[in-house]
Design an enzyme around this catalytic site. Structure first.
Site, PDB file in Angstrom:
ATOM      1  N   LYS A 178      73.792  28.219  10.200  1.00  0.00           N
ATOM      2  CA  LYS A 178      74.958  27.463   9.694  1.00  0.00           C
ATOM      3  C   LYS A 178      75.207  26.220  10.533  1.00  0.00           C
ATOM      4  CE  LYS A 178      77.724  28.751  13.359  1.00  0.00           C
ATOM      5  NZ  LYS A 178      78.201  27.885  14.421  1.00  0.00           N
ATOM      6  N   ASP A 237      81.028  35.208  14.638  1.00  0.00           N
ATOM      7  CA  ASP A 237      80.415  34.454  13.535  1.00  0.00           C
ATOM      8  C   ASP A 237      79.753  35.357  12.497  1.00  0.00           C
ATOM      9  OD1 ASP A 237      81.107  31.984  14.455  1.00  0.00           O
ATOM     10  OD2 ASP A 237      79.106  31.379  15.090  1.00  0.00           O
TER      11      ASP A 237
HETATM   12  C1  LIG Z   1      82.141  28.582  18.409  1.00  0.00           C
HETATM   13  C2  LIG Z   1      81.443  29.250  17.242  1.00  0.00           C
HETATM   14  O1  LIG Z   1      80.044  29.071  17.353  1.00  0.00           O
HETATM   15  C3  LIG Z   1      81.881  28.603  15.949  1.00  0.00           C
HETATM   16  O2  LIG Z   1      80.978  28.885  14.926  1.00  0.00           O
HETATM   17  C4  LIG Z   1      81.749  30.712  17.211  1.00  0.00           C
HETATM   18  O3  LIG Z   1      83.108  30.938  17.049  1.00  0.00           O
HETATM   19  C5  LIG Z   1      81.183  31.518  18.334  1.00  0.00           C
HETATM   20  O4  LIG Z   1      80.998  32.803  17.813  1.00  0.00           O
HETATM   21  P1  LIG Z   1      79.980  33.869  18.452  1.00  0.00           P
HETATM   22  O5  LIG Z   1      78.802  33.199  19.045  1.00  0.00           O
HETATM   23  O6  LIG Z   1      79.769  34.901  17.405  1.00  0.00           O
HETATM   24  O7  LIG Z   1      80.877  34.370  19.643  1.00  0.00           O
HETATM   25  P2  LIG Z   1      81.097  35.828  20.242  1.00  0.00           P
HETATM   26  O8  LIG Z   1      79.751  36.412  20.534  1.00  0.00           O
HETATM   27  O9  LIG Z   1      82.033  36.580  19.365  1.00  0.00           O
HETATM   28  O10 LIG Z   1      81.840  35.461  21.591  1.00  0.00           O
HETATM   29  C6  LIG Z   1      81.227  34.865  22.715  1.00  0.00           C
HETATM   30  C7  LIG Z   1      82.320  34.347  23.646  1.00  0.00           C
HETATM   31  O11 LIG Z   1      82.883  33.132  23.101  1.00  0.00           O
HETATM   32  C8  LIG Z   1      84.300  33.106  23.254  1.00  0.00           C
HETATM   33  N1  LIG Z   1      84.925  33.027  21.918  1.00  0.00           N
HETATM   34  C9  LIG Z   1      84.196  33.220  20.788  1.00  0.00           C
HETATM   35  C10 LIG Z   1      84.766  33.108  19.543  1.00  0.00           C
HETATM   36  C11 LIG Z   1      86.156  32.793  19.473  1.00  0.00           C
HETATM   37  N2  LIG Z   1      86.774  32.654  18.287  1.00  0.00           N
HETATM   38  N3  LIG Z   1      86.877  32.608  20.604  1.00  0.00           N
HETATM   39  C12 LIG Z   1      86.281  32.713  21.834  1.00  0.00           C
HETATM   40  O12 LIG Z   1      86.939  32.522  22.845  1.00  0.00           O
HETATM   41  C13 LIG Z   1      84.664  34.336  24.032  1.00  0.00           C
HETATM   42  O13 LIG Z   1      84.682  33.975  25.394  1.00  0.00           O
HETATM   43  C14 LIG Z   1      83.518  35.288  23.771  1.00  0.00           C
HETATM   44  O14 LIG Z   1      83.341  36.195  24.815  1.00  0.00           O
HETATM   45  N1  LIG Z   2      68.342  38.069  16.756  1.00  0.00           N
HETATM   46  C1  LIG Z   2      68.621  37.153  17.686  1.00  0.00           C
HETATM   47  N2  LIG Z   2      68.182  35.887  17.537  1.00  0.00           N
HETATM   48  C2  LIG Z   2      68.454  34.964  18.471  1.00  0.00           C
HETATM   49  N3  LIG Z   2      69.144  35.188  19.595  1.00  0.00           N
HETATM   50  C3  LIG Z   2      69.621  36.421  19.786  1.00  0.00           C
HETATM   51  C4  LIG Z   2      69.376  37.450  18.847  1.00  0.00           C
HETATM   52  N4  LIG Z   2      69.973  38.561  19.298  1.00  0.00           N
HETATM   53  C5  LIG Z   2      70.554  38.255  20.455  1.00  0.00           C
HETATM   54  N5  LIG Z   2      70.349  36.969  20.785  1.00  0.00           N
HETATM   55  C6  LIG Z   2      70.855  36.301  22.008  1.00  0.00           C
HETATM   56  O1  LIG Z   2      71.939  35.443  21.623  1.00  0.00           O
HETATM   57  C7  LIG Z   2      71.829  34.168  22.277  1.00  0.00           C
HETATM   58  C8  LIG Z   2      72.472  33.113  21.384  1.00  0.00           C
HETATM   59  O2  LIG Z   2      71.682  32.977  20.245  1.00  0.00           O
HETATM   60  P1  LIG Z   2      72.180  32.268  18.898  1.00  0.00           P
HETATM   61  O3  LIG Z   2      70.998  31.605  18.293  1.00  0.00           O
HETATM   62  O4  LIG Z   2      72.931  33.194  18.037  1.00  0.00           O
HETATM   63  O5  LIG Z   2      73.173  31.198  19.520  1.00  0.00           O
HETATM   64  P2  LIG Z   2      74.180  30.250  18.889  1.00  0.00           P
HETATM   65  O6  LIG Z   2      73.567  29.557  17.728  1.00  0.00           O
HETATM   66  O7  LIG Z   2      74.742  29.389  19.977  1.00  0.00           O
HETATM   67  O8  LIG Z   2      75.251  31.240  18.343  1.00  0.00           O
HETATM   68  P3  LIG Z   2      76.745  30.955  17.974  1.00  0.00           P
HETATM   69  O9  LIG Z   2      76.814  29.682  17.218  1.00  0.00           O
HETATM   70  O10 LIG Z   2      77.014  32.190  17.147  1.00  0.00           O
HETATM   71  O11 LIG Z   2      77.425  30.922  19.299  1.00  0.00           O
HETATM   72  C9  LIG Z   2      70.328  33.980  22.503  1.00  0.00           C
HETATM   73  O12 LIG Z   2      70.068  33.153  23.596  1.00  0.00           O
HETATM   74  C10 LIG Z   2      69.821  35.414  22.695  1.00  0.00           C
HETATM   75  O13 LIG Z   2      69.769  35.759  24.056  1.00  0.00           O
END
Ligand SMILES: C[C@](O)(CO)[C@H](O)COP(=O)(O)OP(=O)(O)OC[C@H]1O[C@@H](n2ccc(N)nc2=O)[C@H](O)[C@@H]1O
Ligand SMILES: Nc1ncnc2c1ncn2[C@@H]1O[C@H](COP(=O)(O)OP(=O)(O)OP(=O)(O)O)[C@@H](O)[C@H]1O
Length: 296
Positions: A12, A136
């Site tokens: 996304k 997410d």
């Molecule tokens: C910033 C975005 O990428 C927007 O799409 C997302 O909200 C992040 O979502 P995500 O990667 O699924 O995040 P999570 O794995 O749930 O959380 C990771 C960390 O990000 C922070 N976190 C995340 C989502 C949120 N709404 N508030 C937060 O403060 C928290 O410190 C949490 O411990």
């Molecule tokens: N199936 C998976 N594919 C990719 N990364 C994964 C997976 N499962 C766990 N991870 C861990 O999650 C971390 C973040 O990966 P991801 O690609 O979801 O990041 P992101 O795009 O920044 O996510 P978000 O936007 O949800 O914060 C990776 O560095 C990896 O260590």
């Protein structure tokens, strides 16, 4: 190995991402517009007889930390049966770039498992597992475009705006989501979670998003001074005719929306001069793809 099922797992972009107050549970409330794009991984699966979940693929995390594994664990636990699945992932999306690749894989694995076993879990049960694995993930169980609120648990489908090509540029810089949220608090760019702000964004979107002036990404403002690539990439995209250019999620991936593919190609050519950048021209998707049975 011969796999029996396959599902595409698209990532996304956040067309708009406004971060509000920190909640008692430690998460922040958001107002965001999520758009699924055709940059996607492919997840193959087959039922095994080893009472395990196995995953083959190019990951930077352990098996136990893989969101596909966690999804599988929770799914089988809920069904009360032994684990019995082999996954193989063709990873095409850059990890850790704000594109939600891991979250999408997690939701795709849940969708795939629920299809293989003839839908034993309700939408609510899948949603609860999804939210327990990441903010997410619930979005990826729904439609291609959505207004996302709360910490990610309030997902309202929107019509997908057509007619744009999406240039995605991943600068190969890892920004941890938790660190980005803490920088954002330091920068003082938290905004009020008001119905007025929400109305403004909804109106902008539903009245046609040719005017992007109300869209923003709070992280962009917070990360701007530490990460110069944000301005560099944005400038090139806008110079080449992007209707909008922004950071996705908490970074580091940037995207641009272009009416004309030739403009996005020119921007891509200029950005390709930086060999670190992984660059893709993709399209917005209206729906999450369905699980397919592989016919031999
Ligand atoms: C910033 C975005 O990428 C927007 O799409 C997302 O909200 C992040 O979502 P995500 O990667 O699924 O995040 P999570 O794995 O749930 O959380 C990771 C960390 O990000 C922070 N976190 C995340 C989502 C949120 N709404 N508030 C937060 O403060 C928290 O410190 C949490 O411990
Ligand atoms: N199936 C998976 N594919 C990719 N990364 C994964 C997976 N499962 C766990 N991870 C861990 O999650 C971390 C973040 O990966 P991801 O690609 O979801 O990041 P992101 O795009 O920044 O996510 P978000 O936007 O949800 O914060 C990776 O560095 C990896 O260590």
């Amino acid at each position: 190995m011969k796999y029996e099922y396959v599902i595409n797992s698209p990532c996304k972009i956040n067309l708009h991402l406004d971060v509000h107050n920190k909640r008692r549970d430690g998460y922040h409330n958001l107002t965001s517009i999520f758009q699924l794009i055709s940059l996607q991984d492919r997840i193959y699966a087959k039922i095994n007889n080893t009472k395990t979940i196995t995953i083959v693929g190019d990951f930077d995390c352990s098996l136990e930390d893989n969101l596909i594994y966690k999804a599988g664990k929770k799914f089988y636990n809920k069904l009360g049966i032994k684990e019995e699945i082999d996954f193989c992932i063709e990873k095409n999306t850059p990890s850790g770039g704000g594109l939600g690749g891991g979250s999408s894989n997690c939701a795709a694995a849940l969708r795939l498992l629920n299809t293989i076993y003839n839908k034993p879990l309700s939408d609510k049960e899948l949603f609860d597992i999804a939210l327990s694995l990441g903010s997410d993930v619930p979005f990826f169980l729904g439609s291609g475009t959505a207004l996302v609120q709360g910490r990610g648990e309030i997902v309202t489908p929107l019509n997908t705006v057509k007619g744009y090509h999406v240039l995605v540029v991943n600068p190969s810089i890892h920004i941890s989501t938790a660190k980005a949220f803490s920088l954002l608090n330091d920068a003082g760019v938290i905004t009020e979670n008001s119905s007025q702000n929400l109305g403004c964004i909804k109106d902008t979107y539903t009245q046609g998003i040719d005017n992007f002036s109300n869209f923003k990404n709070s992280f962009e403002i917070a990360l701007f001074s530490d990460y110069t690539f944000i301005n560099d990439i944005k400038t090139i995209m806008l110079e080449e005719g992007a209707a909008m250019a922004a950071l996705s999620g908490s970074g580091s991936t940037m995207f641009g929306l272009f009416k004309h593919k030739s403009d996005s190609q020119r921007a891509k050519d200029r950005l390709t001069e930086n060999r670190q950048y992984k660059i893709f021209i993709v399209e917005p998707l209206e729906d999450f793809p369905a699980t397919e049975k592989i016919v031999f």
